[in-house]
Design an enzyme around this catalytic site. Structure first.
Site: not given
Ligand code: KIV
Length: 288
Positions: A183, A114, A116, A84, A45-46
């Protein structure tokens, strides 16, 4: 079955072979990364920051993750793809988490989701894995909680914090996570977590003692405009190369150098007589 799958990645950890992961958000870039031979792609989600220009990842929606995830999923024949779960797509309830994890798997045709968080999201991890969906956890500095941390800061400094991060790792493993991103965790703590769990640990700003590493591709390829964290190594300056190439294109379009005969289809033109006839038939306004 893909060359990189959950079993092959676990075997890599057990053999002590390092696992490479990189972020990616679109089809053409994912094809390049697959050809480069990475084991895994993370549709993080970056993308809220790298692709959409937000300050943090919080505005990203489920629908957006599915669009980006699906593009990457289509490109990856052999690369293990993780997508994510965005902010507030799993935190509110276990039911919400299961439904949205299912939407990602059906919509993107990828290999894992994924999410968090540590102990607090273990019921969600347990319920998603019970549906047959592999879960990658993400502990330490979790960007969706940037407002609680008061910034993007290293987590697990000091004894109480270190114990909390280790306990989060043990808890997400017990809940069923097969992989965890660590992280911005201090190096010795990240190595200890890697030793203490059977999960695959993927470090970012953690240490070489993790089972694998992930980086945001715009950071490592010199394509991000703003602040680049200390843990990023710049492997190439693609941003500069793109700028140079596009500036060359701009100049050639303006000077008329591009397109030359080489880049046009002169053989398919009609005769000069016919074109002269067309010219006569239609006036300046295009009227017959
Ligand atoms: O969203 C993302 O790209 C991430 C990475 C920085 C691990 O969670």
């Amino acid at each position: 079955m893909k060359k990189n799958n959950i079993a092959s990645l676990i075997e890599m950890k057990n053999r002590g072979e390092k696992i490479s992961q990189i972020t990616c958000y679109d089809y053409s870039t994912a094809r390049i990364f697959e050809e480069a031979g990475v084991n895994s792609i993370l549709v993080g989600d970056s993308l809220g920051m790298t692709m959409q220009g937000y300050e943090d990842t919080l505005p990203v929606t489920m629908d957006e993750m599915i669009v980006y995830g699906r593009s990457v999923g289509r490109a990856c024949k052999d690369t293990f793809v993780v997508v994510d779960m965005p902010f507030m797509s799993y935190q509110a309830s276990v039911e919400q988490a299961v439904e949205n994890a299912g939407r990602i798997m059906k919509g993107c045709r990828v290999n894992a989701v994924k999410l968090e968080g540590g102990k607090a999201v273990c019921p969600q991890i347990a319920a998603i894995t019970a549906c047959g969906i592999p879960v990658c956890a993400h502990i330490g500095m979790t960007p969706q909680s940037v407002n609680s941390f008061g910034g993007f800061k290293v987590q697990g400094k000091g004894e109480t914090e270190a114990r909390r991060v280790l306990e989060d790792a043990l808890a997400v493993e017990k809940a069923g996570a097969f992989m965890a991103v660590l992280e911005c965790v201090p190096p010795k703590l990240a190595a200890l977590i890697t030793k203490k769990t059977k999960m695959i640990t993927i470090g970012i700003g953690a240490c070489a003692g993790c089972d694998g590493q992930v980086l945001v591709y715009q950071d490592m390829l010199g394509m991000s405009g703003g602040f680049v964290p200390k843990f990023v190594k710049r492997f190439a300056d693609i941003g500069e190369q793109m700028k140079k190439a596009v500036s060359e294109y701009d100049k050639e379009v303006k000077s008329g150098e591009f397109p030359s005969a080489e880049h046009t289809y002169p053989k398919s033109d009609c005769s000069d007589e016919f074109l002269a006839q067309l010219n006569k038939e239609y006036d300046e306004e295009g009227q017959r």
